[in-house]
Every structure is written in C-alpha cells, then in structure tokens.
Design a protein around this motif. Sequence first.
Motif, PDB file in Angstrom:
ATOM      1  N   GLU A 186       0.750  -1.189   0.173  1.00 12.68           N
ATOM      2  CA  GLU A 186      -0.059   0.081  -0.065  1.00 12.68           C
ATOM      3  C   GLU A 186       0.690   1.187   0.024  1.00 12.68           C
ATOM      4  OE1 GLU A 186      -2.469  -2.488   3.315  1.00 12.68           O
ATOM      5  OE2 GLU A 186      -1.815  -0.891   3.778  1.00 12.68           O
ATOM      6  N   GLU A 187       0.508   2.772  -0.182  1.00 12.59           N
ATOM      7  CA  GLU A 187       1.222   3.308  -0.503  1.00 12.59           C
ATOM      8  C   GLU A 187      -0.008   4.968   0.035  1.00 12.59           C
ATOM      9  OE1 GLU A 187       5.124   5.088  -3.185  1.00 12.59           O
ATOM     10  OE2 GLU A 187       3.883   3.845  -4.504  1.00 12.59           O
ATOM     11  N   ILE A 188       1.183   5.973   0.014  1.00 12.34           N
ATOM     12  CA  ILE A 188       0.461   6.973   0.355  1.00 12.34           C
ATOM     13  C   ILE A 188       1.811   8.079  -0.211  1.00 12.34           C
ATOM     14  CG2 ILE A 188      -0.147   8.888   2.412  1.00 12.34           C
ATOM     15  CD1 ILE A 188      -0.421   6.621   4.322  1.00 12.34           C
ATOM     16  N   TYR A 189       1.150   8.814  -1.311  1.00 13.87           N
ATOM     17  CA  TYR A 189       2.100  10.118  -1.339  1.00 13.87           C
ATOM     18  C   TYR A 189       1.224  11.220  -0.251  1.00 13.87           C
ATOM     19  CZ  TYR A 189       3.894   8.419  -5.476  1.00 13.87           C
ATOM     20  OH  TYR A 189       4.296   7.163  -7.130  1.00 13.87           O
ATOM     21  N   TYR A 190       2.598  12.411  -0.249  1.00 16.29           N
ATOM     22  CA  TYR A 190       1.850  13.691   0.444  1.00 16.29           C
ATOM     23  C   TYR A 190       2.330  14.455  -0.370  1.00 16.29           C
ATOM     24  CZ  TYR A 190       2.468  17.208   3.274  1.00 16.29           C
ATOM     25  OH  TYR A 190       2.582  18.094   4.380  1.00 16.29           O
ATOM     26  N   PHE A 191       1.863  15.202  -0.757  1.00 15.34           N
ATOM     27  CA  PHE A 191       2.899  17.086  -1.248  1.00 15.34           C
ATOM     28  C   PHE A 191       3.035  17.743  -0.697  1.00 15.34           C
ATOM     29  CE2 PHE A 191       0.389  13.845  -3.976  1.00 15.34           C
ATOM     30  CZ  PHE A 191       1.463  13.154  -5.859  1.00 15.34           C
ATOM     31  N   GLU A 192       4.099  18.070  -1.535  1.00 14.25           N
ATOM     32  CA  GLU A 192       4.294  20.326  -1.051  1.00 14.25           C
ATOM     33  C   GLU A 192       4.733  20.635  -2.259  1.00 14.25           C
ATOM     34  OE1 GLU A 192       6.069  21.079   2.705  1.00 14.25           O
ATOM     35  OE2 GLU A 192       5.108  20.117   4.272  1.00 14.25           O
ATOM     36  N   PHE A 193       4.802  21.913  -2.437  1.00  6.08           N
ATOM     37  CA  PHE A 193       5.575  22.187  -3.538  1.00  6.08           C
ATOM     38  C   PHE A 193       5.790  23.614  -3.109  1.00  6.08           C
ATOM     39  CE2 PHE A 193       2.164  19.124  -5.772  1.00  6.08           C
ATOM     40  CZ  PHE A 193       2.475  18.933  -6.711  1.00  6.08           C
ATOM     41  N   ALA A 194       6.935  24.099  -4.450  1.00  4.36           N
ATOM     42  CA  ALA A 194       7.731  25.473  -3.895  1.00  4.36           C
ATOM     43  C   ALA A 194       6.516  26.475  -4.626  1.00  4.36           C
ATOM     44  CB  ALA A 194       8.730  25.724  -4.604  1.00  4.36           C
ATOM     45  N   ASP A 195       6.498  27.825  -4.102  1.00  3.53           N
ATOM     46  CA  ASP A 195       6.097  28.793  -4.208  1.00  3.53           C
ATOM     47  C   ASP A 195       6.325  29.717  -5.649  1.00  3.53           C
ATOM     48  OD1 ASP A 195       3.730  27.729  -2.877  1.00  3.53           O
ATOM     49  OD2 ASP A 195       3.838  29.447  -1.497  1.00  3.53           O
ATOM     50  N   HIS A 196       6.237  30.822  -6.282  1.00  7.53           N
ATOM     51  CA  HIS A 196       7.564  31.085  -6.947  1.00  7.53           C
ATOM     52  C   HIS A 196       6.608  32.718  -6.741  1.00  7.53           C
ATOM     53  CE1 HIS A 196       9.975  32.180 -10.253  1.00  7.53           C
ATOM     54  NE2 HIS A 196       8.715  33.157 -10.755  1.00  7.53           N
ATOM     55  N   GLU A 197       7.390  33.692  -6.175  1.00  5.68           N
ATOM     56  CA  GLU A 197       6.888  35.026  -6.203  1.00  5.68           C
ATOM     57  C   GLU A 197       5.523  35.149  -5.700  1.00  5.68           C
ATOM     58  OE1 GLU A 197       7.453  37.189 -10.150  1.00  5.68           O
ATOM     59  OE2 GLU A 197       9.277  36.590  -9.753  1.00  5.68           O
ATOM     60  N   GLY A 198       5.710  34.127  -4.638  1.00  2.00           N
ATOM     61  CA  GLY A 198       3.871  34.112  -3.760  1.00  2.00           C
ATOM     62  C   GLY A 198       3.398  32.928  -5.044  1.00  2.00           C
ATOM     63  N   VAL A 199       3.272  32.617  -5.899  1.00  2.00           N
ATOM     64  CA  VAL A 199       2.197  32.149  -6.807  1.00  2.00           C
ATOM     65  C   VAL A 199       2.057  30.580  -6.156  1.00  2.00           C
ATOM     66  CG1 VAL A 199       1.498  31.610  -8.520  1.00  2.00           C
ATOM     67  CG2 VAL A 199       2.205  33.413  -8.100  1.00  2.00           C
ATOM     68  N   PRO A 200       1.564  29.763  -5.689  1.00  2.00           N
ATOM     69  CA  PRO A 200       1.449  28.585  -4.990  1.00  2.00           C
ATOM     70  C   PRO A 200       1.634  27.224  -6.465  1.00  2.00           C
ATOM     71  CG  PRO A 200      -0.908  29.619  -3.899  1.00  2.00           C
ATOM     72  CD  PRO A 200       0.208  30.529  -4.469  1.00  2.00           C
ATOM     73  N   GLY A 201       2.558  26.550  -6.164  1.00  2.00           N
ATOM     74  CA  GLY A 201       3.405  25.778  -7.134  1.00  2.00           C
ATOM     75  C   GLY A 201       1.477  24.460  -6.831  1.00  2.00           C
TER      76      GLY A 201
END
Length: 293
Positions: A186-201
């Motif tokens: 079984e697998e879980i993916y948990y995501f985070e993204f880098a913002d660019h000039e305050g814009v969420p990824g």
Amino acid sequence: MATTPHLPAGKAGTDAYSVHVTPESAGWGHSSLRILELPPGGRHTFATGDSEWIVLPLSGSCTVTAGDDMFRLAGRESVFGGVSDFAYMPRDADVFIASQGGGRFALTGARCERRLPARYGPASAVPVELRGTGNCSRQVNNFGAADVFECDRLIAVEVITPGGNWSSFPPHKHDERRPGEESELEEIYYFEFADHEGVPGLGYQRVSPSGHGGGTDVLAEVRSGDVVLIPDGWHGPSMAVPGHDMYYLNVMAGPDPDRAWLIRDHPDHAWIRSTWPEQPVDPRLPLYTAPEQ
C-alpha cells in the motif's frame, strides 16, 4: 476503500493532525501517515500502538522522546532546503514530541509484528539518489528505504521533482506478491510544492487500474498538503508544472514476509528507461545533498 483516493489539503485532518491517514480510514491493512504542525513551544504526545513510526521534520526542529530514549532532530528549513535527520519509534511506546521554534513534522507509520529499538537517523547517512534523466530526472532521499534503514514493515522515501519534469515514470505497480519480482505494498503520497513569487505550486497525479485489486483510477490536480492513496494500480506520472518544484513523501507497507520494494513497470511505457543513458540528468539536480559526516 473507505475513502476517495485523492484527499485535498484539509480533507484528511483531525484536531491533532493536518493529515491523519490510518489503515481504517484508508480501507487497508498497514500504512499510516500523520502530519503534525506545532507552534513555537508546542508539544504533542502519541501512542505508537501496533505500529512502528519514523518522525521526520518537514520544517523546523524538535526533540523526540520515548521512555529513556531522547533524540534531538536538527531538522531543516523546508523540504526544498536539505536532507533531514529523523527518529525511529517502536510499536507499543508512548512518544513525546516538543519543538522550541515550531514546525511541521511527518509521522510515517506501519503496522508491524517486531518491536525494534528506538534509533536516531542522521541526515549524513541518508543516500541521495538521482533517478532518471532528461525531463524524467528526479531526486530521491532514501531515508527509510528497505535496503537503507531497518524497520519491520515500514518503507518511506522523499522524492523531489524539478518544475516541468515527470516523476514516478514509467508508471509502475506493486499490488500483488510475486516473489523476486513484485511486492504487495500500500502506498501514500503526500505533496508539497515550491511557491514562485508568492504563487502556490501545483502538479498532477495519475493512477490507472492494473487489473489487480480494486481498480484505483485517479487523475488529480494536487497542491501542498494533498494526499493520494494507492492501494493498487499503475501509479505515475507525477507531473510538476513548470516553475514549481514538487516534493512528495512516499509511505509504504504491506503483508509480504520480506520488506522489499519490488515493482513492475507498465508494459506500454517501460521502454522509456532505455532512453535514459542517452540523456543527461537535469542540471538542476541534485537540489541538495546530504551533509558530510
């Protein structure tokens, strides 16, 4: 499954955790994930119960205590800023986490049988792997990989994909036990993204039915804090939009007697691996390396 495979940020949380995935909530048998957010001076206690856990700082530092064992985790500024140290906590223990400066911490768990000792994992011992080439290039921090750090059932790694690249490609699966060829995990993916000039990824995650198991079928736009649950199926690609680096934490466990990550590539796309030696690794990688000992 007891829930939908894609859980947008805030949909899988509780009062104590911003993400709280249990075997019961996921509708499977082994894998768990909690994301703990602590303010400066914050404290938290939890019982490990029938599972083993790795406490991994995503941002900030903390101390982790279980009985007579206490570990100071230096942590990091963010998942895009460096490799982190971590602490392994055994089943049947009471764990106390405290953070003087506050932070966000992943608790990756798996139901298990053996009670192994509590241990500290230094950042300097985490193998940083560059996988794929060209626009399939990504970085893997193998802190809890099966052949790197001893656990009973738990497998956990971090993957960083530069903006515009495709990760988890070619699509692959591990949803049936085929000794020496494929694991059941079984697998879980948990995501985070880098913002660019305050814009969420943001990015995109695909899971397609493999013909084995429950037929999981997902095409999801994913953002920071989102979770995708993968009980079965071909998973990949994980696509990072241009301009925004993508991070995901993989948590895996299953019923196989051997703790191993053995995958089967999708037969329509496995050929892409043969092209990798002809291309350079994305020059943006590694984003960082493990500190020297």
